[in-house]
Scaffold this active site. Structure first.
Site, PDB file in Angstrom:
ATOM      1  N   ARG A  69       3.425  15.071  51.150  1.00  0.00           N
ATOM      2  CA  ARG A  69       3.863  15.340  49.790  1.00  0.00           C
ATOM      3  C   ARG A  69       5.388  15.422  49.761  1.00  0.00           C
ATOM      4  O   ARG A  69       6.028  15.419  50.800  1.00  0.00           O
ATOM      5  CB  ARG A  69       3.221  16.616  49.251  1.00  0.00           C
ATOM      6  CG  ARG A  69       3.243  17.740  50.260  1.00  0.00           C
ATOM      7  CD  ARG A  69       3.682  19.068  49.802  1.00  0.00           C
ATOM      8  NE  ARG A  69       4.884  19.057  49.018  1.00  0.00           N
ATOM      9  CZ  ARG A  69       6.118  19.156  49.524  1.00  0.00           C
ATOM     10  NH1 ARG A  69       6.337  19.220  50.828  1.00  0.00           N
ATOM     11  NH2 ARG A  69       7.164  19.192  48.737  1.00  0.00           N
ATOM     12  N   ASP A 106      11.184  14.740  41.055  1.00  0.00           N
ATOM     13  CA  ASP A 106      10.211  13.674  41.277  1.00  0.00           C
ATOM     14  C   ASP A 106      10.575  12.415  40.505  1.00  0.00           C
ATOM     15  O   ASP A 106      10.133  11.327  40.834  1.00  0.00           O
ATOM     16  CB  ASP A 106       8.805  14.134  40.879  1.00  0.00           C
ATOM     17  CG  ASP A 106       8.291  15.173  41.856  1.00  0.00           C
ATOM     18  OD1 ASP A 106       8.610  16.360  41.688  1.00  0.00           O
ATOM     19  OD2 ASP A 106       7.616  14.785  42.826  1.00  0.00           O
TER      20      ASP A 106
END
Lengths: 356, 356
Positions: free
Chosen positions: A53, A241
């Site tokens: 991740r 992100d």
């Protein structure tokens, strides 16, 4: 400034015999366990299950996944299939799409027979570049922290959110890179790490800061507002992100609330991210799909039982409706600056100044 | 408006044979278990261990604790000792001090021999008054929700934090009282309940809303900003542990962040609390002692294991430093209005208009 002890920052991934070895981040901090990713399926599953991740790390891992896919079958059809499969594993972080498209564009014009070698070479380059970008982000951010340290003349307290550290990248992280750089430079500092429910990625940050010998305190996400309000935080640094063309930042859910508290109390709110996080095709934050993740993440919590065994318990049972957006949008006006590998920029200027 | 099914709101406490029976809120929602409080020590321990929680309920329970103390020993010395002990159990919620002082002032001038009867009578009055105040808060808040419902012409989405419901009072709650009143009046509504780490009191709210048949969705604390940002919340209603003379509100940690998100998106942020929560002697929020609670609350999480047994696991081990402020301060300017038993007031006007 006192020189700190030698700093050992953990690594999220390594390559051995052309296979990728990644730390299984679902098991941290309770267990440090490496997984071998030897196929496209391995990589896709590692990303979608969040063994791997962190936006930059997902991108680099996915690039390597394309190479592994080419090793299995270097046809046009399989290239297209692999890229589609990988891009679909997580919808919000743009680095994933960026890395996969870069692989696809490079490999499409090449004859099948040469694809494998080029794919592995480019995937290694993407990994190396990501690593290098984190050091560059560290140097750029170090300037901000050095200035603040000189102004305050006391140890800095830096709040972060989620894990935007070594475990989220191929190097020293994004938000944590300036912190590691400052710690290494002997700047006295303390990090406030928020749990980051529902997945508790703050524990990853706690683990890697602990490994590196950087002092920190862990708090519930709810506590950060009060700490900022009472003057116990000097600056907030988070990752991203996706950064939109207008400078809006998409990051782990909870980021927006910290940005509001920073503004309300006049402290800096910085976003550290490589340029691969920048999405010039996305005009603003409201256009970004926010991943709605499984309610199971909220229902179940992992930890250790009284025998020290890793267990998962149910905090909220299936009868209760749960919503679980994975990310939130922080408008550009709430962001003091973006720290990227090319320097420090106002979010609204990133498009014009840097990323073109 | 459709008439909803008959609503059954749980009760946090009841009196039987002069003893107090309370729901052990540490075991909810996994277990519904009543505890008998038959002595001063029982009451002090129930409050400090948070078997009993919620500012108004703590106050009412502590008042009853003074009565139980008088039953043990009605001397001046024991009255003073009991009051000191009870006030020290929790430092932030002002209702506790308010209720204990009210008992002390009433009992001090009375001869020892008559104290027991008066103490039990006054404690019962305090409980009844608190119960009545929640219905009055419900009626006052119903006006706000009715107006919003008429304006939006669709089911209302109301966000709350922590548990300011029946389990926090002797009646229908503070923040939840208007919600129960609206639900009973047939207003279609849905409640967004935040977990409220570290103690997850959101699960108490989920439990009691479930019992009463009020529809709701549970979310991580981090998610509320994004939900408000995307227009998925119409209004925020929370309780309070103390309201200062200038209208600043002290409530469960995380409240402040929700107030910031409400302001940033132009939705109403309401605080529902009985007047016993008002502290005219405290000029403003920065003067209020914010309880720093044990790091164990952050380290350990309770739930059920795969056999359905209640267990507590360790999420963060002892090697990690933890900070755990229990409350935060929301400045008066962030509060649309205070809903109390005498109506709806601007927070800055509460002192002059109502509480004098």
């Amino acid at each position: 400034m006192n020189k700190a002890a030698p700093m050992i920052v953990p690594r999220a991934l390594r390559i051995q015999d052309d296979d990728l070895f990644v730390v299984d981040q679902r098991l941290l901090p309770h267990q440090l366990c490496e997984r071998r990713l030897a196929s496209l399926a391995d990589v896709a599953s590692a990303i979608s299950s969040m063994q791997v991740r962190g936006a930059p790390l997902i991108g680099a891992t996915a690039a390597y996944g394309v190479a592994l896919a080419m090793r299995e079958d270097a046809s046009d059809l399989n290239l297209a299939r692999a890229c589609t499969l990988l891009v679909a594993t997580r919808p919000t972080a743009i680095n994933l799409e960026w890395a996969v498209l870069r692989m696809e564009r490079a490999l499409s014009p090449i004859a099948d027979g040469e694809r494998v070698a080029v794919a592995f070479e480019l995937a290694r380059i993407i990994i190396k570049e990501d690593e290098a970008s984190t050091y560059a982000i560290g140097r750029a951010g170090l300037g901000i922290l050095t200035e603040l340290y000189a102004r305050l003349q006391r140890p800095l307290v830096i709040a972060t959110h989620c894990n935007a550290g070594a475990l989220a990248t191929c190097g020293h992280g994004t938000a944590l890179a300036p912190i590691y750089a400052a710690h290494e430079a002997g700047i006295a500092l303390h990090v406030i790490v928020s749990e980051t429910r529902p997945r508790n990625q703050g524990l990853l940050t706690a683990w890697e800061l602990g490994q590196a010998g950087v002092p920190f305190t862990l708090v519930a996400d709810n506590a950060v507002g009060q700490l900022i309000l009472r003057g116990r935080v000097d600056i907030v640094v988070v990752g991203a992100d996706r950064i939109c063309a207008n400078g809006d930042v998409i990051n782990k859910v909870g980021t927006y609330l910290k940005a509001l508290a920073a503004r309300d109390n006049g402290i800096g709110f910085y976003v550290a991210a490589p340029l691969s996080t920048f999405d010039p095709d996305c005009a603003s934050g409201e256009l970004v799909p926010i991943e709605e993740r499984s309610g199971a993440e909220v229902r179940h919590v992992s930890g250790t039982d009284r025998f020290g065994q890793r267990v998962e318990i149910t905090v909220i049972d299936e009868s209760v409706a749960v919503a679980n957006p994975g990310f939130d949008v922080t408008r550009a006006e709430l962001v003091s600056a973006i720290i990227c590998e090319r320097g420090v920029f106002r979010p609204q200027h990133l498009a014009g100044d840097v990323a073109t």
